[in-house]
Each structure stands twice: as C-alpha cells, then as structure tokens.
Scaffold this active site. Structure first.
Site, PDB file in Angstrom:
ATOM      1  N   LYS A  55      34.676  51.516  31.157  1.00  0.00           N
ATOM      2  CA  LYS A  55      34.910  50.527  30.085  1.00  0.00           C
ATOM      3  C   LYS A  55      34.176  49.217  30.374  1.00  0.00           C
ATOM      4  O   LYS A  55      33.510  48.662  29.506  1.00  0.00           O
ATOM      5  CB  LYS A  55      36.415  50.257  29.954  1.00  0.00           C
ATOM      6  CG  LYS A  55      36.761  49.068  29.075  1.00  0.00           C
ATOM      7  CD  LYS A  55      38.252  48.862  28.948  1.00  0.00           C
ATOM      8  CE  LYS A  55      38.868  47.999  29.992  1.00  0.00           C
ATOM      9  NZ  LYS A  55      38.621  46.550  29.869  1.00  0.00           N
ATOM     10  N   ASN A  56      34.313  48.732  31.598  1.00  0.00           N
ATOM     11  CA  ASN A  56      33.754  47.414  31.898  1.00  0.00           C
ATOM     12  C   ASN A  56      32.234  47.413  32.002  1.00  0.00           C
ATOM     13  O   ASN A  56      31.609  46.364  32.118  1.00  0.00           O
ATOM     14  CB  ASN A  56      34.380  46.842  33.175  1.00  0.00           C
ATOM     15  CG  ASN A  56      35.812  46.408  32.937  1.00  0.00           C
ATOM     16  OD1 ASN A  56      36.291  46.397  31.806  1.00  0.00           O
ATOM     17  ND2 ASN A  56      36.511  46.074  34.008  1.00  0.00           N
TER      18      ASN A  56
ATOM     19  N   ASP B 162      41.933  44.996  39.316  1.00  0.00           N
ATOM     20  CA  ASP B 162      42.283  46.007  38.319  1.00  0.00           C
ATOM     21  C   ASP B 162      43.010  47.216  38.934  1.00  0.00           C
ATOM     22  O   ASP B 162      43.429  48.119  38.208  1.00  0.00           O
ATOM     23  CB  ASP B 162      41.032  46.472  37.561  1.00  0.00           C
ATOM     24  CG  ASP B 162      40.533  45.406  36.585  1.00  0.00           C
ATOM     25  OD1 ASP B 162      41.243  44.406  36.365  1.00  0.00           O
ATOM     26  OD2 ASP B 162      39.420  45.572  36.035  1.00  0.00           O
TER      27      ASP B 162
ATOM     28  N   ARG C 162      43.786  51.126  25.966  1.00  0.00           N
ATOM     29  CA  ARG C 162      42.623  50.215  25.961  1.00  0.00           C
ATOM     30  C   ARG C 162      41.624  50.604  27.043  1.00  0.00           C
ATOM     31  O   ARG C 162      40.447  50.291  26.929  1.00  0.00           O
ATOM     32  CB  ARG C 162      43.070  48.784  26.247  1.00  0.00           C
ATOM     33  CG  ARG C 162      43.933  48.178  25.187  1.00  0.00           C
ATOM     34  CD  ARG C 162      44.273  46.784  25.565  1.00  0.00           C
ATOM     35  NE  ARG C 162      43.049  45.985  25.559  1.00  0.00           N
ATOM     36  CZ  ARG C 162      43.021  44.684  25.344  1.00  0.00           C
ATOM     37  NH1 ARG C 162      44.144  44.038  25.125  1.00  0.00           N
ATOM     38  NH2 ARG C 162      41.897  44.030  25.364  1.00  0.00           N
TER      39      ARG C 162
ATOM     40  N   ARG D  65      42.558  32.883  32.026  1.00  0.00           N
ATOM     41  CA  ARG D  65      41.255  33.425  31.662  1.00  0.00           C
ATOM     42  C   ARG D  65      40.378  32.427  30.896  1.00  0.00           C
ATOM     43  O   ARG D  65      39.954  32.672  29.761  1.00  0.00           O
ATOM     44  CB  ARG D  65      41.401  34.722  30.862  1.00  0.00           C
ATOM     45  CG  ARG D  65      42.291  35.708  31.543  1.00  0.00           C
ATOM     46  CD  ARG D  65      42.186  37.069  30.939  1.00  0.00           C
ATOM     47  NE  ARG D  65      41.268  37.904  31.687  1.00  0.00           N
ATOM     48  CZ  ARG D  65      41.027  39.166  31.423  1.00  0.00           C
ATOM     49  NH1 ARG D  65      41.579  39.750  30.421  1.00  0.00           N
ATOM     50  NH2 ARG D  65      40.179  39.850  32.159  1.00  0.00           N
TER      51      ARG D  65
ATOM     52  N   CYS E 201      43.712  41.246  27.782  1.00  0.00           N
ATOM     53  CA  CYS E 201      45.062  41.409  28.315  1.00  0.00           C
ATOM     54  C   CYS E 201      45.632  40.054  28.703  1.00  0.00           C
ATOM     55  O   CYS E 201      44.922  39.184  29.200  1.00  0.00           O
ATOM     56  CB  CYS E 201      45.037  42.310  29.532  1.00  0.00           C
ATOM     57  SG  CYS E 201      45.046  44.043  29.116  1.00  0.00           S
TER      58      CYS E 201
HETATM   59  C1  UD1 Z   1      36.117  41.326  34.328  1.00  0.00           C
HETATM   60  C2  UD1 Z   1      36.726  42.649  33.939  1.00  0.00           C
HETATM   61  C3  UD1 Z   1      38.200  42.694  34.298  1.00  0.00           C
HETATM   62  C4  UD1 Z   1      38.411  42.350  35.760  1.00  0.00           C
HETATM   63  C5  UD1 Z   1      37.710  41.043  36.116  1.00  0.00           C
HETATM   64  C6  UD1 Z   1      37.750  40.726  37.601  1.00  0.00           C
HETATM   65  C7  UD1 Z   1      35.380  43.253  32.010  1.00  0.00           C
HETATM   66  C8  UD1 Z   1      35.348  43.525  30.553  1.00  0.00           C
HETATM   67  N1  UD1 Z   1      36.552  42.844  32.515  1.00  0.00           N
HETATM   68  O1  UD1 Z   1      36.788  40.338  33.555  1.00  0.00           O
HETATM   69  O2  UD1 Z   1      38.695  44.007  34.041  1.00  0.00           O
HETATM   70  O3  UD1 Z   1      39.787  42.228  36.022  1.00  0.00           O
HETATM   71  O4  UD1 Z   1      36.312  41.107  35.728  1.00  0.00           O
HETATM   72  O5  UD1 Z   1      37.216  41.759  38.342  1.00  0.00           O
HETATM   73  O6  UD1 Z   1      34.421  43.461  32.718  1.00  0.00           O
HETATM   74  N2  UD1 Z   1      37.341  32.409  35.290  1.00  0.00           N
HETATM   75  C9  UD1 Z   1      37.342  31.048  35.035  1.00  0.00           C
HETATM   76  N3  UD1 Z   1      36.389  30.548  34.178  1.00  0.00           N
HETATM   77  C10 UD1 Z   1      35.455  31.344  33.582  1.00  0.00           C
HETATM   78  C11 UD1 Z   1      35.444  32.724  33.859  1.00  0.00           C
HETATM   79  C12 UD1 Z   1      36.420  33.236  34.713  1.00  0.00           C
HETATM   80  O7  UD1 Z   1      38.171  30.312  35.567  1.00  0.00           O
HETATM   81  O8  UD1 Z   1      34.618  30.826  32.826  1.00  0.00           O
HETATM   82  C13 UD1 Z   1      38.376  32.970  36.180  1.00  0.00           C
HETATM   83  C14 UD1 Z   1      39.273  33.946  35.415  1.00  0.00           C
HETATM   84  O9  UD1 Z   1      40.323  33.262  34.758  1.00  0.00           O
HETATM   85  C15 UD1 Z   1      39.779  34.814  36.542  1.00  0.00           C
HETATM   86  C16 UD1 Z   1      38.572  34.900  37.473  1.00  0.00           C
HETATM   87  O10 UD1 Z   1      37.756  33.775  37.164  1.00  0.00           O
HETATM   88  O11 UD1 Z   1      40.842  34.184  37.209  1.00  0.00           O
HETATM   89  C17 UD1 Z   1      37.759  36.181  37.313  1.00  0.00           C
HETATM   90  O12 UD1 Z   1      37.222  36.250  36.013  1.00  0.00           O
HETATM   91  P1  UD1 Z   1      35.911  37.075  35.658  1.00  0.00           P
HETATM   92  O13 UD1 Z   1      35.259  37.551  36.910  1.00  0.00           O
HETATM   93  O14 UD1 Z   1      35.103  36.259  34.717  1.00  0.00           O
HETATM   94  O15 UD1 Z   1      36.522  38.307  34.905  1.00  0.00           O
HETATM   95  P2  UD1 Z   1      36.190  38.869  33.449  1.00  0.00           P
HETATM   96  O16 UD1 Z   1      34.717  38.931  33.266  1.00  0.00           O
HETATM   97  O17 UD1 Z   1      37.023  38.186  32.435  1.00  0.00           O
END
Ligand code: UD1
Length: 416
Positions: free
Chosen positions: A22-23, A305, A397, A121, A116
């Site tokens: 998915k990711n 995850d 999902r 986030r 989720c």
């Molecule tokens: C992706 C994955 C998700 C996984 C996560 C971490 C997808 C679609 N989803 O989510 O399943 O759990 O990586 O491995 O690929 N953060 C900030 N500011 C930002 C961006 C992120 O503070 O601009 C924080 C987030 O709140 C979180 C952490 O950084 O606490 C990790 O986020 P990120 O690596 O961006 O995860 P996703 O891309 O949302």
C-alpha cells in the site's frame, strides 16, 4: 460497518502470497500524474485507500482503472489543480499529490490530509522543503495553496526523515530543471520503489534507500509498466500471527531484507525464521519467549506500522516486555482493547510495559485504526473462545483480504 468473528486457538499452517505494498503504490499513483502517457502498475493491492487515491486522480482529470491487481493510469491532461477536500480527508497520501500537481500545473490547492487517527501528523516538513525549492505556500481556511512559478532545484536537508516529505520532494524535483538533493532523507523501502518507478518513466533519481537522494530534473517523463514490491507490513503481521498461534507459514512475494528488524525479535523468541529470495518461512511453537525491547524508529529500525501487532505478542511473552512508540504520539489505542482480552499492560507516555499472561480470552473489541485493527484480529486468533473485532473497514484500508489470507492457513475467521 463490518466485523470479524474469530474462533481462536488454531495453529496456522500453509502459504500466503503477500499483496503489493500500500505505502508503495500510493506515492506511485501520485507519480503517475507526472507523465501524459499511460502507466501500468501491477501487483497493485485492491484496497479502499488505493481506490480513493484513484478517485482523486480522476477528479483531477486523469483516467484510472484498477482491476485484478493491475492499475492503468493516464494523465494526458490534468484539468484541475485542486484536490477535493472530501477525498483528501479520507487518506493522508493525498499530500503526495502536492508535489505531482505542482510539477504538472505549476500550482496546487489541497485540503489538510486525513488518514488514520494516530496522532497529530502535521505537514510542516513537507511545506518547509517545498518552500526551499521556491514554492510559495499560503495556508488558508483548512486549505494549502501553493504556487511553483519560481520553483528551482536546490539542496534540502530534512529536519526529520519523513517518508511523505521525502517522496513529495522526489516528485516535484523530477520535473524541475537542475539537480535537487535531499539530505536526511527517509530510507524506507517504499522510497526505493518510488525511485525505480520514476526512473522507469525516464527520470533520473539515485540514492533512495540511503539518507542522501539526488534527483536530476528532466523535461518530461514517459509511460511505463512497473511491479509494486510486496507489502512488508502485511507480511510482518502474518509472521507475528504465526509466532502467536504456532504452526508453519511460508510467505511469498516479499523481500526478507525489509523485515530484518522484526525477524531479529522473532528469532530470539521461540520461532525459527528462514528466508530465501522473496520467500520467508517461519516455524513457531506458539510458546512465546521474552521479547527484546521493541522501540519504533524510522527504517531500518522497527516499524511503527508493526507496533500494535507486536504488542499482542508482548502480551503473551514470558516475563515482562517493553514497547516504545517513537514515531506517532497516540498510537496505543489498541491497549485498552487488549486489556479486555486479559492482557496486563501499563502505559506511561510512549512506553508500554507488558507483564506476559499465559492466555488471552475472547471478547468484543474495537478497531480504532488500520494496524490496531489488524492487531486485534491477531489477538482473536490467539485467544481462547470467540472474539468479535468491530469496524473491519479500518483493516480493509491496508489488508486486501485478511479473511481470505488467514482462512487459507487454517484460521477460523469470518466477516459478519
Ligand atoms: C508513512 C506511512 C505510514 C507510516 C509512516 C512512518 C504512507 C502512505 N504511510 O506515513 O504508514 O506509519 O510513514 O513509517 O507511506 N511529521 C511531522 N511533520 C511533517 C511530516 C511528518 O511532524 O511534515 C511527523 C509525523 O507526525 C510522524 C512522523 O513525522 O510523527 C513520521 O511521519 P512520516 O514519516 O511523514 O510518515 P507518513 O509519510 O505520514
């Protein structure tokens, strides 16, 4: 809303073919917008999140069909630069479209993304990186408006290796003249998949899988056919299922190297894990030895995850086990549900301490998010008696057909 009815206590024996990731496929769908030509994506998981992403692409003017694991997307024209709020709220991955839509249209309007409910986030890292590339960003009434008329290649250092922010920059930079670099990039395998897909379309990206990625912008990209990698989180879920229930599982279609952080934990317990090519074989007695501390970290650390799923294992492991969640702040909603089933666990801030019990007992429990829901399914498989897991739509999902996969290896689970 659907529910799972599970009669626990059965060992798992057999083979599961692991679905596409998915990711991986979600940012790849976003990348499909970068070319006017048709792209074909195989091993595409049939998931609600993926269908939602296809719907967003259609709303932007692309054609997108998904059938039998094959997605065909053609974005000959991108008519709109606005990602509809009602669709964006469904999935967090709508944020990747910012990079692609900016690359194609020069501007973008997107609602704050959904996904989720596992913590704040925020998207500050995405926006900071885009601003460093010269994108003008305005935040207004729940929307983000971006203008990329003065976009330019540059050297970016991320404050944190965010998966989504790394992918967003790769997408915009692929069609931005000059060389963009990303230091402190996320190293997740899904980012390597995205690099390979962009390069299959004629892009020039290198370094994915390391903390330093280099993207040479090209004038245009072309159509391509690409096979998505196997889903390491789905595979990890089933490995933990085998460790919980005992038995012997063969998982096919997943890269064993993507699961080294989990396999290390399982091998130190009572399981034997053997891997070859894209196959992982696990033999487990169902008796769970004490677990080494589990601390979630960006890849190659232990994945957030799989945190909920390994909590179930920790709840029946001998002695006490520690699980620390470092990535998302409120990702422990499964613990009260596990307690209903007999687990003994104390939570302080981001640290859960388990005092292992011999057995879990069937109960009616809730899913609050995708992986938490999958964890409750695993708990039901291990528990004595009957478990009902509410709100199966969360699980759907990310798991193409968890009932099909698990009944195929001897579990007693059905959707009601
Ligand atoms: C992706 C994955 C998700 C996984 C996560 C971490 C997808 C679609 N989803 O989510 O399943 O759990 O990586 O491995 O690929 N953060 C900030 N500011 C930002 C961006 C992120 O503070 O601009 C924080 C987030 O709140 C979180 C952490 O950084 O606490 C990790 O986020 P990120 O690596 O961006 O995860 P996703 O891309 O949302």
């Amino acid at each position: 809303m659907g529910r799972y009815l599970i009669k626990g206590g059965k060992p798992l024996y057999g083979e599961i073919h692991i679905q596409g990731a998915k990711n991986s496929v979600l940012p790849i769908f976003a990348a499909a917008l970068l070319t006017e030509e048709k792209v074909t994506i195989t091993n595409c998981p049939m998931l609600t999140d993926v269908e939602n992403m296809a719907e967003i692409l259609r709303s932007l003017g692309a054609t997108a069909t998904i059938s039998d694991g094959v997605a065909e997307i053609k974005a000959e024209q991108v008519a709109s630069y606005e990602i509809p709020a009602c669709l964006a709220k469904e999935i967090r991955s709508s944020i990747f479209l910012l990079g692609s839509v900016l690359a194609r249209k020069g501007k973008a309007k997107v609602a704050y993304p959904g996904g989720c409910n596992i913590g704040l986030r925020p998207i500050d890292i995405h926006l900071k990186a885009l601003k460093e590339m010269g994108v003008k960003v305005e935040e207004k009434e729940g929307y983000i408006l971006c203008d990329a008329q003065e976009v330019e290649a540059t050297a970016i250092t991320l404050d944190y290796p965010s998966v989504g922010a790394t992918e967003n920059v790769m997408l915009l930079a692929s069609l931005t003249e000059g060389t963009t670099t990303i230091a402190n990039a996320a190293q997740e395998p899904e980012i390597e998949d995205l690099e390979q897909f962009i390069n299959a379309m004629g892009g020039k990206v290198s370094g994915a899988g390391t903390p330093f990625i280099k993207i040479k912008g090209v004038k245009s990209l072309v159509g391509a056919e690409f096979r998505t990698m196997g889903d390491r989180i789905v595979a990890g879920t089933y490995l933990i299922g085998a460790a919980l229930c005992g038995g012997e599982l063969t998982l096919k279609g997943v890269n064993p190297e993507h699961l080294l952080s989990l396999n290390g934990k399982l091998s130190k317990g009572s399981c034997k894990v053997v891997s070859k090519n894209d196959i992982i074989h696990i033999t487990a007695s169902g008796k769970v030895e004490a677990l080494d501390d589990v601390v979630t970290q960006p890849y190659p650390g232990f994945p957030t995850d799989l945190q909920a799923q390994i909590c179930v294992l920790a709840s029946v492991a001998k002695g006490s086990s520690l699980v620390v969640e470092n990535i998302f702040e409120t990702r422990f909603k499964h613990l009260p549900e596990l307690i209903k089933m007999g687990a003994r666990v104390k939570l302080k801030d981001r640290v859960a301490v388990f005092n292992g019990v011999d057995d879990l007992y069937g109960a009616e429990v809730n899913s609050y998010d995708l992986r938490g829901g999958a964890a409750m399914v695993l708990a039901g498989l291990r528990a004595k008696g009957t478990t009902i897991v509410n709100d199966s739509h969360y699980v759907e999902r990310g798991y193409e057909d968890i009932v099909r996969d698990l009944t195929g290896v001897g579990a007693d689970i059905k959707k009601i």
